[in-house]
Write a protein that holds these residues in place. Structure first.
Motif, PDB file in Angstrom:
ATOM      1  N   GLY A 365      13.941 -19.696  35.799  1.00  0.00           N
ATOM      2  CA  GLY A 365      14.255 -18.738  35.202  1.00  0.00           C
ATOM      3  C   GLY A 365      14.742 -17.460  36.017  1.00  0.00           C
ATOM      4  N   PRO A 366      14.834 -16.455  35.628  1.00  0.00           N
ATOM      5  CA  PRO A 366      14.781 -15.809  34.116  1.00  0.00           C
ATOM      6  C   PRO A 366      16.221 -16.460  33.470  1.00  0.00           C
ATOM      7  CG  PRO A 366      15.702 -14.251  35.298  1.00  0.00           C
ATOM      8  CD  PRO A 366      15.295 -15.172  36.593  1.00  0.00           C
ATOM      9  N   THR A 368      19.316 -15.840  30.651  1.00  0.00           N
ATOM     10  CA  THR A 368      19.763 -14.674  29.983  1.00  0.00           C
ATOM     11  C   THR A 368      20.976 -15.137  29.042  1.00  0.00           C
ATOM     12  OG1 THR A 368      21.493 -15.129  31.946  1.00  0.00           O
ATOM     13  CG2 THR A 368      19.795 -13.892  32.614  1.00  0.00           C
ATOM     14  N   THR A 380      17.452 -10.599  29.005  1.00  0.00           N
ATOM     15  CA  THR A 380      16.852 -11.312  30.069  1.00  0.00           C
ATOM     16  C   THR A 380      15.587 -11.795  29.739  1.00  0.00           C
ATOM     17  OG1 THR A 380      18.276  -9.967  31.673  1.00  0.00           O
ATOM     18  CG2 THR A 380      16.106 -11.347  32.654  1.00  0.00           C
ATOM     19  N   ARG A 381      15.337 -12.905  29.831  1.00  0.00           N
ATOM     20  CA  ARG A 381      13.956 -13.758  29.216  1.00  0.00           C
ATOM     21  C   ARG A 381      13.143 -14.189  30.644  1.00  0.00           C
ATOM     22  NH1 ARG A 381       9.302 -15.668  28.123  1.00  0.00           N
ATOM     23  NH2 ARG A 381       8.902 -15.943  25.846  1.00  0.00           N
ATOM     24  N   THR A 382      12.239 -13.652  31.081  1.00  0.00           N
ATOM     25  CA  THR A 382      11.336 -13.953  32.243  1.00  0.00           C
ATOM     26  C   THR A 382      10.376 -14.978  31.681  1.00  0.00           C
ATOM     27  OG1 THR A 382      11.716 -12.028  33.446  1.00  0.00           O
ATOM     28  CG2 THR A 382       9.927 -13.155  34.068  1.00  0.00           C
ATOM     29  N   LEU A 383      10.043 -16.011  32.283  1.00  0.00           N
ATOM     30  CA  LEU A 383       9.296 -17.040  31.987  1.00  0.00           C
ATOM     31  C   LEU A 383       7.827 -16.887  32.644  1.00  0.00           C
ATOM     32  CD1 LEU A 383      11.898 -20.054  31.978  1.00  0.00           C
ATOM     33  CD2 LEU A 383      11.130 -18.890  30.042  1.00  0.00           C
ATOM     34  N   GLN A 388       7.542 -22.384  32.473  1.00  0.00           N
ATOM     35  CA  GLN A 388       8.188 -22.855  33.463  1.00  0.00           C
ATOM     36  C   GLN A 388       8.177 -24.419  33.499  1.00  0.00           C
ATOM     37  OE1 GLN A 388       7.704 -20.825  37.237  1.00  0.00           O
ATOM     38  NE2 GLN A 388       8.033 -18.848  36.480  1.00  0.00           N
TER      39      GLN A 388
END
Length: 408
Positions: A365-366, A368, A380-383, A388
């Motif tokens: 990630g992240p 988008t 934006t998506r942070t894992l 993960q």
């Protein structure tokens, strides 16, 4: 004598050391083969899972495009009267269905329904920002409120000649209506916005004729009076002789599409029928593998029918609470929306093996969406560490609202 010793030596077989060497060789070969097979099987499962979400993503986007593209059919040509009108509808089997009369709505749309107090207005397409919270993701996703008729012809509204009676519409012509057709009854908009509108049904015994002006009403969706849970009452006889009647589909063969679409638990995209044509208050699974859904408005700022800018649905004036208010300003904003851009995050159902350090995880990630539109519109998506260990795909599509393109 030497021949006897040789024959006896041959009968002695393998020694213990020889057997141990053979076993060790076989064990090493077995481990090697198992390792190769295990790696191959892991790659096969990963490839299959990724192929599955690719196919699911394409199918989900196809379903969304099919629904969104025809938004506004059957009522956009009378947007002055119809856009933003509060919907009243009743069934003989389920009672009042609009405004939604239940204490809660089926998941994943309960939060959206609660925010609107069960009241929905007529509009082609509205994005409800952060309206669902899928269990797998744990982060919010956007939902869509999409409405369209499906009459196919005769979609030009028919004017009233006189005010309706409790079970009959008095129209200039009834030729475009058929038995069991669903009719949207709308009145002239007031200075503060659109007036409430009702969904009615043509009597199944109705027979069209060239000079007929009386349209009898009866059936599942017919109601002379509808009382919402908050006490608001709408009577058919409240409409003036300036009202309009629009065919929006047929209850038996080709019903209109008043839908909610959003991501729920278990990575499933759900579809919900506001007209309750199937099982009451039930969200229907449409596609799986959908981790999150996000959307933007394509807005025409100069009335040339082209998208000039993209707008986040949380922007003041474009938030779904405002667009569902039915005010003149909200209806004018609806006229400027010419497209919807949808982004899907897909996730595999199978978790990858946790990597052994220093090997990287399956997806770092992240993730988008809308990255080509600039920082302010990029999602934006942070894992997390656990997230993960899955594989992801992102799919985006820009869908024109073809019934809104020529509206000014």
């Amino acid at each position: 004598m030497s021949q006897l010793l040789l024959a006896r030596k041959r009968q002695d077989g393998f020694s213990l050391i020889e057997l141990m060497v053979v076993i060790a060789i076989v064990l090493v070969m077995s481990l090697a083969i198992f390792g190769v097979m295990s790696t191959s099987e892991g790659k096969k499962r990963t490839l299959t899972s990724v192929n599955d979400i690719d196919q699911s993503g394409n199918f989900a986007m196809y379903q969304l495009e099919k629904t969104v593209r025809i938004a506004g059919s059957g009522f956009s040509q009378s947007y002055v009267q119809s856009f933003g009108c509060q919907l009243f509808a009743k069934q003989t089997t389920n009672g009042v269905i609009l405004p939604f009369s239940g204490a809660t709505m089926a998941q994943p749309f309960n939060t959206l329904n609660a925010a609107l107090g069960g009241t929905f207005v007529l509009a082609p397409a509205i994005i409800a920002k952060n309206a669902t919270t899928p269990g797998m993701s744990g982060s919010t996703s956007d939902a869509l409120i999409i409405m369209s008729g499906s009459a196919g012809y005769g979609e030009v509204p028919t004017a009233f000649t006189n005010s309706p009676t409790s079970a009959q519409l008095n129209l200039q012509s009834t030729l475009s209506f058929k038995p069991n057709d669903l009719v949207l009854v709308v009145d002239q908009a007031g200075s503060s916005g659109a007036l409430p509108c009702m969904i009615q049904q043509v009597d199944s015994a109705y027979t069209a004729s060239t000079n007929a002006t009386a349209l009898p009403l009866a059936g599942t969706y017919y109601a002379s009076s509808i009382k919402a849970k908050g006490g608001a009452i709408r009577n058919l006889t409240d409409y003036s002789n300036n009202a309009l009647a629009m065919g929006i589909g047929n209850s038996a063969r080709n019903p209109p599409s008043f839908q909610l679409l959003g991501v729920g638990d278990n990575n499933v995209l759900f579809q919900y029928d506001l007209l309750q044509g199937g099982t009451y208050d039930t969200a229907i699974p449409t596609a799986d593998g959908v981790f999150e859904m996000h959307a933007l408005y394509g807005v025409d700022t100069n009335n040339d029918g082209l998208v000039d800018k993209w707008v986040d649905p949380s922007t003041t004036g474009y938030d779904y609470a405002t667009l569902e208010s039915g005010t003149v300003a909200a209806n004018n904003t609806l006229l400027t929306i010419k497209a919807i851009r949808i982004g899907l995050i897909m996730r595999t159902s199978l978790q990858e093996k946790a990597p052994v350090s220093p090997a990287p995880p399956a997806t770092t990630g992240p993730l988008t969406l809308f990255s080509d539109l600039g920082k302010t519109l990029t999602y934006t998506r942070t894992l997390t560490t656990a997230e993960q260990n899955y594989r992801y795909r992102t799919i985006e599509s820009t869908i024109p609202l073809r019934n809104s393109l020529l509206l000014n």
